[in-house]
Write a protein that holds these residues in place. Sequence first.
Motif, PDB file in Angstrom:
ATOM      1  N   ILE A  81     -53.634  -9.632 -29.303  1.00  0.00           N
ATOM      2  CA  ILE A  81     -54.584 -10.229 -28.368  1.00  0.00           C
ATOM      3  C   ILE A  81     -55.480  -9.166 -27.712  1.00  0.00           C
ATOM      4  O   ILE A  81     -56.345  -9.498 -26.895  1.00  0.00           O
ATOM      5  CB  ILE A  81     -53.810 -11.028 -27.288  1.00  0.00           C
ATOM      6  CG1 ILE A  81     -54.698 -12.109 -26.674  1.00  0.00           C
ATOM      7  CG2 ILE A  81     -53.299 -10.125 -26.180  1.00  0.00           C
ATOM      8  CD1 ILE A  81     -53.989 -12.973 -25.660  1.00  0.00           C
ATOM      9  N   GLU A  84     -59.227  -9.816 -27.516  1.00  0.00           N
ATOM     10  CA  GLU A  84     -59.607 -10.804 -26.508  1.00  0.00           C
ATOM     11  C   GLU A  84     -59.686 -10.152 -25.129  1.00  0.00           C
ATOM     12  O   GLU A  84     -60.611 -10.417 -24.352  1.00  0.00           O
ATOM     13  CB  GLU A  84     -58.587 -11.940 -26.500  1.00  0.00           C
ATOM     14  CG  GLU A  84     -58.877 -13.038 -25.497  1.00  0.00           C
ATOM     15  CD  GLU A  84     -60.208 -13.717 -25.764  1.00  0.00           C
ATOM     16  OE1 GLU A  84     -60.857 -14.100 -24.786  1.00  0.00           O
ATOM     17  OE2 GLU A  84     -60.593 -13.845 -26.937  1.00  0.00           O
ATOM     18  N   TYR A  85     -58.704  -9.296 -24.809  1.00  0.00           N
ATOM     19  CA  TYR A  85     -58.746  -8.581 -23.540  1.00  0.00           C
ATOM     20  C   TYR A  85     -60.004  -7.726 -23.444  1.00  0.00           C
ATOM     21  O   TYR A  85     -60.673  -7.709 -22.402  1.00  0.00           O
ATOM     22  CB  TYR A  85     -57.514  -7.678 -23.402  1.00  0.00           C
ATOM     23  CG  TYR A  85     -56.279  -8.381 -22.921  1.00  0.00           C
ATOM     24  CD1 TYR A  85     -55.489  -9.118 -23.801  1.00  0.00           C
ATOM     25  CD2 TYR A  85     -55.885  -8.312 -21.589  1.00  0.00           C
ATOM     26  CE1 TYR A  85     -54.352  -9.759 -23.367  1.00  0.00           C
ATOM     27  CE2 TYR A  85     -54.744  -8.949 -21.154  1.00  0.00           C
ATOM     28  CZ  TYR A  85     -53.972  -9.673 -22.049  1.00  0.00           C
ATOM     29  OH  TYR A  85     -52.851 -10.312 -21.606  1.00  0.00           O
ATOM     30  N   MET A 109     -62.627 -16.896 -21.750  1.00  0.00           N
ATOM     31  CA  MET A 109     -61.216 -17.130 -21.468  1.00  0.00           C
ATOM     32  C   MET A 109     -60.805 -18.558 -21.810  1.00  0.00           C
ATOM     33  O   MET A 109     -59.798 -18.790 -22.479  1.00  0.00           O
ATOM     34  CB  MET A 109     -60.923 -16.815 -20.002  1.00  0.00           C
ATOM     35  CG  MET A 109     -59.472 -17.036 -19.578  1.00  0.00           C
ATOM     36  SD  MET A 109     -59.205 -18.693 -18.899  1.00  0.00           S
ATOM     37  CE  MET A 109     -60.152 -18.575 -17.374  1.00  0.00           C
ATOM     38  N   ASN A 113     -58.336 -19.777 -25.053  1.00  0.00           N
ATOM     39  CA  ASN A 113     -57.108 -20.528 -24.785  1.00  0.00           C
ATOM     40  C   ASN A 113     -57.085 -21.841 -25.540  1.00  0.00           C
ATOM     41  O   ASN A 113     -56.069 -22.215 -26.144  1.00  0.00           O
ATOM     42  CB  ASN A 113     -56.974 -20.777 -23.280  1.00  0.00           C
ATOM     43  CG  ASN A 113     -56.222 -19.683 -22.567  1.00  0.00           C
ATOM     44  OD1 ASN A 113     -55.005 -19.724 -22.452  1.00  0.00           O
ATOM     45  ND2 ASN A 113     -56.941 -18.679 -22.095  1.00  0.00           N
ATOM     46  N   GLU A 276     -59.469 -13.728 -31.726  1.00  0.00           N
ATOM     47  CA  GLU A 276     -58.176 -14.359 -32.000  1.00  0.00           C
ATOM     48  C   GLU A 276     -57.733 -14.155 -33.450  1.00  0.00           C
ATOM     49  O   GLU A 276     -56.595 -14.466 -33.796  1.00  0.00           O
ATOM     50  CB  GLU A 276     -58.256 -15.870 -31.732  1.00  0.00           C
ATOM     51  CG  GLU A 276     -58.575 -16.262 -30.304  1.00  0.00           C
ATOM     52  CD  GLU A 276     -57.407 -16.120 -29.368  1.00  0.00           C
ATOM     53  OE1 GLU A 276     -56.315 -15.808 -29.853  1.00  0.00           O
ATOM     54  OE2 GLU A 276     -57.576 -16.320 -28.168  1.00  0.00           O
ATOM     55  N   GLN A 306     -52.163 -14.837 -22.482  1.00  0.00           N
ATOM     56  CA  GLN A 306     -53.494 -15.240 -22.033  1.00  0.00           C
ATOM     57  C   GLN A 306     -53.442 -15.925 -20.671  1.00  0.00           C
ATOM     58  O   GLN A 306     -54.294 -15.690 -19.813  1.00  0.00           O
ATOM     59  CB  GLN A 306     -54.137 -16.182 -23.052  1.00  0.00           C
ATOM     60  CG  GLN A 306     -54.551 -15.506 -24.339  1.00  0.00           C
ATOM     61  CD  GLN A 306     -55.319 -16.447 -25.250  1.00  0.00           C
ATOM     62  OE1 GLN A 306     -55.445 -17.634 -24.968  1.00  0.00           O
ATOM     63  NE2 GLN A 306     -55.839 -15.925 -26.348  1.00  0.00           N
ATOM     64  N   LEU A 310     -54.174 -12.204 -19.041  1.00  0.00           N
ATOM     65  CA  LEU A 310     -55.627 -12.259 -19.207  1.00  0.00           C
ATOM     66  C   LEU A 310     -56.297 -12.898 -17.990  1.00  0.00           C
ATOM     67  O   LEU A 310     -57.230 -12.334 -17.417  1.00  0.00           O
ATOM     68  CB  LEU A 310     -55.993 -13.032 -20.474  1.00  0.00           C
ATOM     69  CG  LEU A 310     -57.488 -13.170 -20.766  1.00  0.00           C
ATOM     70  CD1 LEU A 310     -58.146 -11.802 -20.856  1.00  0.00           C
ATOM     71  CD2 LEU A 310     -57.730 -13.951 -22.051  1.00  0.00           C
TER      72      LEU A 310
END
Length: 440
Positions: A81, A84-85, A109, A113, A276, A306, A310
């Motif tokens: 992940i 994504e961060y 975000m 998800n 992702e 997440q 996140l």
Amino acid sequence: MSTRTTGLARRLVIPLGIVGLVAAQGVALRLSGIEPAPVVGIVMFGLAIVAAAFALAWAGEAAEVDISGGLAVGLLAIIAILPEYAIDLYFAFTAGSDPSQAQYAAANMTGSNRLLLGFGWPFILLVAFLVYRAARARKRPVDPDVSRRPFAVRLPGDNRVELGLLMIASVLTLTIPLTGQIHVLLGVVLLALFVYYLWKISTGESEEPELVGVPAAIGGLSTIARRTTVIAIFALSAAVILLLAEPFAHSLIQGGRAAGIDDFLLVQWLAPLASEAPEFVIAIIFAMRGKAAMGVGILLASKVNQWTALVGTLPIAHALGGGGWALPMDGRQVEEFVLTATQTLLGVAMLLSLRFSGRWATALFVLFAATFVFTGTEARWIVSGVYAVLAVALFALQWRRLWPTLRAPFRRALPEDDDDAGVDARGSRQAATADGPRRV
């Protein structure tokens, strides 16, 4: 050259060399400073990220020799992940000095998800079903963690830890749509939950894993060589993913703009699709190898990451970037967050029985896809309502499992006979035995 050396080269060095070369071409393009055409960037950076994901999956399986399976899955999910961060925290940080970027941080975000649950979970179940059918047709051993009628993937009892933490985090994050912001204090609490989660899964018992292929070759090395190899693969794969996440997302966005797609939708959907990709690939690999429960477990762990780490780091990054003590959300972002939160609750409710069935996977995907067909404000509230009603109904039907799930993260261990986890596990293995011998 000895037979042992030749076998090691064939089972370990050659596969790692191939994925290394594929990843290296993407890294070389990134470091060259050349900005490729969107299609070229999507292909070259995308292939490199997929190669890194393959290496991560191999190392993650081999790591089970030394650490608990839960911690191995958790570490895999964290590393997968990372893109994504990187993307989301960039938007949150720049929003501190440029408030117009705040909408993109929240959009990225919520998009990531919902993509994880609405597309990722059902797709893994579809892969598991196809693998199961293929194994049955060829009279080969089937995945011991699937049941046939109705088709479902059975999860181990220790996945109640993730489910319990998701329920707690979902209750905490209800303050976000109510206040229209993500406050730093909420971020600290969510980060504390994430740290606790890492500690919790690290205390799980380690079982002897069943390894085949490259993971078996790594697991067969001496202790020092094995641990060095696993750590090196984790580190190098994480570096590749972090290095290429931004140019991969940039290529996707540039390609989307060329096709006339709105910037907001690009940030909400195309960028998360890129970021992702590693965890999707890793989960798919496990499902194709007859380990569907581990594939679903990786995506479940990613959801915990997440929904705690996140979301929790967004207001902190915003503050470090020069913003205030809270990341603001406009009306559209409040709607998106409510949609995401209710989807999360439905996902938890679906897994309370530790079974992820085809009918519920279909429901998740249909509701997820509906938001692309009906894009107005009313449609978002209607779909949120459907998520909420289904979640409440499932919670009511399975109320006896609510308390065991909520307390699972805070118990020292989850005995197999504490709930239906042991029955599910034994039942799935009996079903597998009926279809053929278990793979060893």
